[in-house]
Enzyme design. Structure first.
Site, PDB file in Angstrom:
ATOM      1  N   TYR A 158       2.132  21.734  30.015  1.00 51.09           N
ATOM      2  CA  TYR A 158       0.546  22.062  29.868  1.00 51.09           C
ATOM      3  C   TYR A 158      -0.395  20.905  29.740  1.00 51.09           C
ATOM      4  CZ  TYR A 158      -3.642  24.485  28.292  1.00 51.09           C
ATOM      5  OH  TYR A 158      -5.016  25.080  28.204  1.00 51.09           O
TER       6      TYR A 158
ATOM      7  N   LYS B  65      -3.191  19.702  32.463  1.00 50.11           N
ATOM      8  CA  LYS B  65      -4.711  19.476  31.939  1.00 50.11           C
ATOM      9  C   LYS B  65      -5.208  18.272  32.081  1.00 50.11           C
ATOM     10  CE  LYS B  65      -5.685  23.941  31.262  1.00 50.11           C
ATOM     11  NZ  LYS B  65      -6.577  24.653  32.049  1.00 50.11           N
TER      12      LYS B  65
END
Ligand SMILES: NC(=O)c1ccc[n+]([C@@H]2O[C@H](COP(=O)([O-])OP(=O)(O)OC[C@H]3O[C@@H](n4cnc5c(N)ncnc54)[C@H](OP(=O)(O)O)[C@@H]3O)[C@@H](O)[C@H]2O)c1
Length: 255
Positions: free
Chosen positions: A160, A164
């Site tokens: 994740y 990002k």
């Protein structure tokens, strides 16, 4: 002296993942500022229901669209249909995203691929398809929804945080390449916000108070608190802003 305008009347905005959570709040906000909104997600009924609620409240025009943003053919079909039906695309909010928690040494390759292909590749595919249309009309705004975890890491989130962090750099790359076409590209990076995505962590009392303890503002955010930054960056009030990440994170990355 020009007075900054936050008006979006007459503009058409696509919000990926606009059926729920932060995306739903953003779609409501953009419609409230005058834009027509296209709500897309994999669950069509959810998108349709959100659009209905927005239309009842604001009277905005719009469309609900079933689209998996990690699939190029889905994205191209959606973007062509939206342009065909509404005649323009002024704003793209790359909000759709997923997460999960795995210790890095146990992170399955398939899970790495799934998260990167939605959060990062999905933003690439949507930005390219919409960017080609915006480039022809020499105007447009892309707002990515990154994360405070694109700046700082947490355990169990290698896939994740990498996605990002990638969104943050994709923002800069597109800002540089698309500026000559009159397209601005920015990144709104929320901190912890109560949504389905964050529920596995935030609904656990111990983990919730751990997260709150990390936040200078001392509480979890609400989806509606992300909206003002998106409206601002999408509007002419931000006409000289491109390539930035705006943290809307209760001070998470300030420490
Ligand atoms: N909540 C937080 O604490 C937090 C913090 C920082 C950043 N963010 C970011 O904020 C964004 C919104 O998340 P949220 O918290 O509002 O969670 P959410 O309510 O779970 O929203 C995610 C949305 O993305 C859509 N989506 C997921 N995969 C998709 C795909 N392949 N194609 C199209 N749509 C897809 C989902 O709809 P379908 O399932 O119907 O496709 C859903 O509507 C995400 O990018 C997330 O990373 C959230």
């Amino acid at each position: 002296m020009d007075v900054p305008s936050f008006e979006l009347t007459g503009r058409v905005a696509i919000v990926t993942g606009g059926g729920t959570g932060i995306g739903k709040a953003i779609a409501f906000g953009l419609a409230g500022a005058g834009a027509s909104v296209v709500i897309c997600g994999r669950r069509f009924k959810t998108c349709e229901s959100t659009l209905r609620q927005i239309q009842e409240k604001t009277g905005a025009k719009g469309m609900a669209y079933q689209c998996n943003i990690s699939k190029k053919t889905d994205v191209e079909t959606m973007v062509n249909d939206v342009f065909g039906s509404l005649g323009r695309i002024d704003i793209l909010v790359n909000n759709a995203g997923v997460t999960s928690d795995y210790p890095f040494l146990e992170l399955p390759e398939e899970e790495w691929d799934r998260v990167i292909s939605i959060n990062l590749k999905g933003s690439f595919l949507c930005s390219q398809a919409v960017g080609r249309i915006m480039a022809r009309s020499k105007q447009g705004v892309i707002v990515n929804i990154g994360s405070q975890l694109g700046e700082v890491a947490r355990p169990n989130k290698a896939h994740y945080v990498s996605s990002k962090g990638g969104v943050k750099m994709l923002t800069k790359a597109l800002a540089v390449e698309l500026a000559p076409y009159g397209i601005r590209v920015n990144n709104v990076a929320p901190g912890p916000v109560d949504t389905d995505l964050a529920a596995p962590v935030l609904s656990d009392p111990r983990l919730r108070s751990e997260v709150i303890g990390r936040l200078p503002i001392g509480r979890i955010g609400k989806p509606s608190e992300i909206v003002g930054a998106v409206i601002f960056l999408a509007s002419d009030a931000a006409s000289f802003i491109t390539g930035v990440t705006l943290y809307v994170d209760g001070g998470y990355v300030a420490i």
